[in-house]
Structures are given as structure tokens and as C-alpha cells.
Design an enzyme around this catalytic site. Structure first.
Site: not given
Ligand SMILES: [Zn+2]
Length: 149
Positions: A47, A49-51, A53, A60, A91
Site C-alpha cells: 500500500n 498512502e498520500n497526504a 488521503y 493489491e 477492499c
Molecule cells: Zn484495496
């Protein structure tokens, strides 16, 4: 199609290893994924992520995008791992993304953080095996677009 045990172990281990690259300063929830291509390659993803969101991408989809952008579009298995003791499943967005490139019968191995190779044939809570069709029943896929009369 059944995945040979030694390949299944390598794939699950790759998903566990892929967690190490996770960029998750906001959720602190590391996820690793590993895709097995039809020609036997293992493509890892984590994964990111980013500031902002909403810009985050799951492990995946990272693995899938890496593979597709390298010309690999046929897969035979997926493994997913987190730092959680119970198996965690992809998810909703990832389920649909997986559905685009994978058959409903393709296995997905969801591994506990406590999984070890001796647990290759274990069941929950160490390992949950489901197919794409089981985690995304009655799904919409590319072939549905061909049904327009
Ligand atoms: Zn996902």
C-alpha cells in the site's frame, strides 16, 4: 487450477515480505500483496498512502498495476498479508480491480501475520483461501460490456 504447494509458499511469503515496503504513515496499516502470473512470475505490491488521503493505493492494486504496466495481464493466484493476526481480505475497490484481470475461480490466499511455511495448508485463523468469485459474487466484468444487443 491448483497451485503447487512450493509456489503457494513462495507467493504467501512474497506477500508477507512486500509489507516491508509499505508507505503508510497515516493508517500505519501495512499491507503486502503478491500476484502469481500465468507464466510463473511473482509480482509484489504494497500500500502507498498520500497526504491527500484519496490518492492512496492498496497493495493489491499496486501489484496489479505493476504487472499490467509490464505487459502481464494473466494471473493464477494472489496472496495478501497484513500485520493483523486474522486474515484480511481485499477492499471493495480492489475486488473489482482484481475481477478485471482474474477468473472468478482464481484463488486468493489471505495470510495471518503469524503464518509460516509449515502453515501452507492451514485454515483460519492462519490462512483463508477464497476465490475471486467468492469474495465478489454476481460481479460485473469486461465480458458484460459485450452483452449490449
Ligand atoms: Zn484495496
Amino acid at each position: 487450477m491448483s497451485i503447487p504447494v512450493d509456489i503457494k509458499i513462495k507467493l504467501i511469503q512474497a506477500a508477507l515480505d512486500a509489507r516491508d515496503a509499505a508507505y503508510c504513515p497515516y493508517s500505519k496499516f501495512r499491507v503486502g500483496a503478491a500476484l502469481l502470473s500465468a507464466d510463473g512470475q511473482i509480482i509484489k505490491g504494497c500500500n502507498v498512502e498520500n497526504a491527500s488521503y484519496g490518492g492512496a493505493i492498496c497493495a493489491e492494486r499496486t501489484a496489479m498495476v505493476k504487472a499490467v504496466s509490464d505487459g502481464i495481464k494473466s494471473f493464477t493466484a494472489l496472496a495478501v498479508a497484513t500485520d493483523v493476526e486474522a486474515p484480511i481480505s481485499p477492499c471493495g475497490i480492489c475486488r473489482q480491480f482484481i475481477r478485471e484481470f482474474c477468473k472468478p475461480s482464481m484463488p486468493i490466499y489471505m495470510a495471518s501475520a503469524k503464518w509460516t511455511p509449515k502453515d501452507v495448508n492451514a485454515t483460519e485463523p492462519l490462512l483463508l483461501e477464497q476465490t475471486v468469485g467468492q469474495i465478489l459474487p454476481h460481479s460485473f466484468g469486461p465480458e458484460d460490456l459485450e452483452k449490449v444487443a
